[in-house]
Design a protein around this motif. Structure first.
Motif, PDB file in Angstrom:
ATOM      1  N   GLY A  39      82.120   4.100  33.393  1.00  5.04           N
ATOM      2  CA  GLY A  39      82.464   2.969  32.543  1.00  5.04           C
ATOM      3  C   GLY A  39      83.418   3.281  31.417  1.00  5.04           C
ATOM      4  O   GLY A  39      83.400   4.360  30.824  1.00  5.04           O
ATOM      5  N   ASP A  41      85.766   0.765  28.204  1.00  4.44           N
ATOM      6  CA  ASP A  41      86.066  -0.535  27.611  1.00  4.44           C
ATOM      7  C   ASP A  41      87.117  -1.222  28.476  1.00  4.44           C
ATOM      8  O   ASP A  41      88.251  -0.761  28.581  1.00  4.44           O
ATOM      9  CB  ASP A  41      86.571  -0.324  26.183  1.00  4.44           C
ATOM     10  CG  ASP A  41      87.033  -1.599  25.491  1.00  4.44           C
ATOM     11  OD1 ASP A  41      87.035  -2.681  26.115  1.00  4.44           O
ATOM     12  OD2 ASP A  41      87.408  -1.510  24.309  1.00  4.44           O
ATOM     13  N   HIS A  66      81.769  -5.536  33.896  1.00  2.68           N
ATOM     14  CA  HIS A  66      80.348  -5.843  33.740  1.00  2.68           C
ATOM     15  C   HIS A  66      80.128  -6.557  32.406  1.00  2.68           C
ATOM     16  O   HIS A  66      80.617  -6.098  31.367  1.00  2.68           O
ATOM     17  CB  HIS A  66      79.531  -4.559  33.805  1.00  2.68           C
ATOM     18  CG  HIS A  66      79.622  -3.865  35.134  1.00  2.68           C
ATOM     19  ND1 HIS A  66      80.787  -3.269  35.586  1.00  2.68           N
ATOM     20  CD2 HIS A  66      78.704  -3.678  36.118  1.00  2.68           C
ATOM     21  CE1 HIS A  66      80.571  -2.749  36.786  1.00  2.68           C
ATOM     22  NE2 HIS A  66      79.316  -2.991  37.130  1.00  2.68           N
ATOM     23  N   ILE A  67      79.384  -7.653  32.466  1.00  2.00           N
ATOM     24  CA  ILE A  67      79.112  -8.469  31.289  1.00  2.00           C
ATOM     25  C   ILE A  67      77.600  -8.652  31.145  1.00  2.00           C
ATOM     26  O   ILE A  67      76.861  -8.445  32.116  1.00  2.00           O
ATOM     27  CB  ILE A  67      79.828  -9.835  31.367  1.00  2.00           C
ATOM     28  CG1 ILE A  67      79.343 -10.645  32.587  1.00  2.00           C
ATOM     29  CG2 ILE A  67      81.347  -9.647  31.401  1.00  2.00           C
ATOM     30  CD1 ILE A  67      79.921 -12.048  32.658  1.00  2.00           C
ATOM     31  N   PRO A  68      77.118  -9.058  29.940  1.00  3.00           N
ATOM     32  CA  PRO A  68      75.677  -9.161  29.727  1.00  3.00           C
ATOM     33  C   PRO A  68      75.090 -10.534  30.010  1.00  3.00           C
ATOM     34  O   PRO A  68      73.877 -10.690  29.998  1.00  3.00           O
ATOM     35  CB  PRO A  68      75.529  -8.807  28.246  1.00  3.00           C
ATOM     36  CG  PRO A  68      76.777  -9.331  27.627  1.00  3.00           C
ATOM     37  CD  PRO A  68      77.860  -9.149  28.664  1.00  3.00           C
ATOM     38  N   ILE A 131      76.350  -2.841  26.921  1.00  5.87           N
ATOM     39  CA  ILE A 131      77.431  -3.831  26.846  1.00  5.87           C
ATOM     40  C   ILE A 131      77.291  -4.669  25.579  1.00  5.87           C
ATOM     41  O   ILE A 131      78.275  -4.914  24.866  1.00  5.87           O
ATOM     42  CB  ILE A 131      77.424  -4.734  28.093  1.00  5.87           C
ATOM     43  CG1 ILE A 131      77.589  -3.919  29.369  1.00  5.87           C
ATOM     44  CG2 ILE A 131      78.563  -5.761  28.007  1.00  5.87           C
ATOM     45  CD1 ILE A 131      77.266  -4.691  30.642  1.00  5.87           C
ATOM     46  N   ARG A 132      76.070  -5.095  25.287  1.00  7.43           N
ATOM     47  CA  ARG A 132      75.853  -5.913  24.083  1.00  7.43           C
ATOM     48  C   ARG A 132      76.175  -5.120  22.828  1.00  7.43           C
ATOM     49  O   ARG A 132      76.785  -5.642  21.886  1.00  7.43           O
ATOM     50  CB  ARG A 132      74.415  -6.413  24.052  1.00  7.43           C
ATOM     51  CG  ARG A 132      74.078  -7.408  25.163  1.00  7.43           C
ATOM     52  CD  ARG A 132      72.703  -8.021  24.962  1.00  7.43           C
ATOM     53  NE  ARG A 132      72.342  -8.891  26.070  1.00  7.43           N
ATOM     54  CZ  ARG A 132      71.472  -8.586  27.015  1.00  7.43           C
ATOM     55  NH1 ARG A 132      70.853  -7.393  26.980  1.00  7.43           N
ATOM     56  NH2 ARG A 132      71.197  -9.421  27.990  1.00  7.43           N
ATOM     57  N   PRO A 137      83.350  -6.073  27.521  1.00  5.18           N
ATOM     58  CA  PRO A 137      82.983  -5.859  28.918  1.00  5.18           C
ATOM     59  C   PRO A 137      83.286  -4.418  29.309  1.00  5.18           C
ATOM     60  O   PRO A 137      84.176  -3.781  28.745  1.00  5.18           O
ATOM     61  CB  PRO A 137      83.879  -6.844  29.665  1.00  5.18           C
ATOM     62  CG  PRO A 137      85.087  -6.992  28.791  1.00  5.18           C
ATOM     63  CD  PRO A 137      84.567  -6.899  27.385  1.00  5.18           C
ATOM     64  N   ILE A 138      82.518  -3.914  30.271  1.00  2.00           N
ATOM     65  CA  ILE A 138      82.705  -2.539  30.725  1.00  2.00           C
ATOM     66  C   ILE A 138      83.271  -2.539  32.140  1.00  2.00           C
ATOM     67  O   ILE A 138      82.678  -3.109  33.056  1.00  2.00           O
ATOM     68  CB  ILE A 138      81.383  -1.758  30.690  1.00  2.00           C
ATOM     69  CG1 ILE A 138      80.884  -1.637  29.247  1.00  2.00           C
ATOM     70  CG2 ILE A 138      81.555  -0.375  31.313  1.00  2.00           C
ATOM     71  CD1 ILE A 138      79.568  -0.899  29.110  1.00  2.00           C
TER      72      ILE A 138
END
Length: 204
Positions: A39, A41, A66-68, A131-132, A137-138
């Motif tokens: 991963g 940024d 990837h998002i939360p 992520i949070r 997003p990663i």
């Protein structure tokens, strides 16, 4: 570079420290329910380029971001159809990746120059907390050298990436062990681009 191992179950500061490294452009080995991801940024072009260098991956091969939560879709995607939110409500968090038109905030390094972006919400509490905490997003393909088996433990990641990345977050073995299903939502239809943890029957 010395690759460090973080143990979030034992160190309450591990996620916050990893998020700070990510925001500075570092690379992390990240546990998910499918396989470990490599991963960075997703909004940092230089950090994303380092993913390709570490893996030996062709730069025209797009990455998944990837998002939360599904609430983040509108930040990075355009014209998100209602079907996307229906699928997210059913399968997120989980091993389903969906492809949409990208917004201008997503670098071309992530998408391989395409005008679409692949997005998913992983079903792993450490990944979601990271992520949070990072607030970005990663971008994360599997954390292996290109052509080698996808890693399902932190030791697998270390075997391929030791000395190439900043940190490996040891979250234990992955629950599923195969990559996510990738579907396209372009053109008003749901098209499976890559089979994975979510089957055609489940989608139907």
């Amino acid at each position: 570079m010395e690759t460090r191992i973080f143990h979030p179950e034992q160190d309450k500061n591990a996620v916050a420290e990893a998020a700070a490294i990510l925001r500075r452009g570092g690379l992390l080995g990240i546990p998910t329910e499918t396989v470990y991801g490599l991963g960075a940024d997703a909004l940092n072009e230089d950090a994303v380029r380092r993913i390709f260098e570490a893996k030996g991956r062709p730069q025209d091969n797009p990455l998944i971001i990837h998002i939360p939560s599904a609430d983040w879709l509108a930040r990075y995607c355009r014209d998100v159809p209602d079907a996307a939110y229906q699928l997210a409500a059913r399968f997120w968090p989980g091993p389903l990746t969906m492809v949409y038109l990208k917004s201008s905030s997503v670098p071309e390094e992530v998408t391989g120059g395409l005008d679409t972006v692949a997005v998913r919400m992983p079903d792993n509490r450490t990944a979601l907390a990271l992520i949070r905490a990072a607030g970005v997003p990663i971008a994360a393909p599997s954390a292996n050298l290109s052509g080698k088996p996808s890693p399902t433990t932190a030791d697998h990641v270390k075997a391929d990436m030791n000395g190439k990345i900043d940190v490996i977050i040891d979250g234990g073995p992955c629950n599923i062990g195969v990559e996510s299903t990738v579907v396209s939502l372009m053109g008003g239809a749901v098209t499976i681009l890559r089979p994975g943890g979510i089957t055609r029957e489940m989608l139907e």
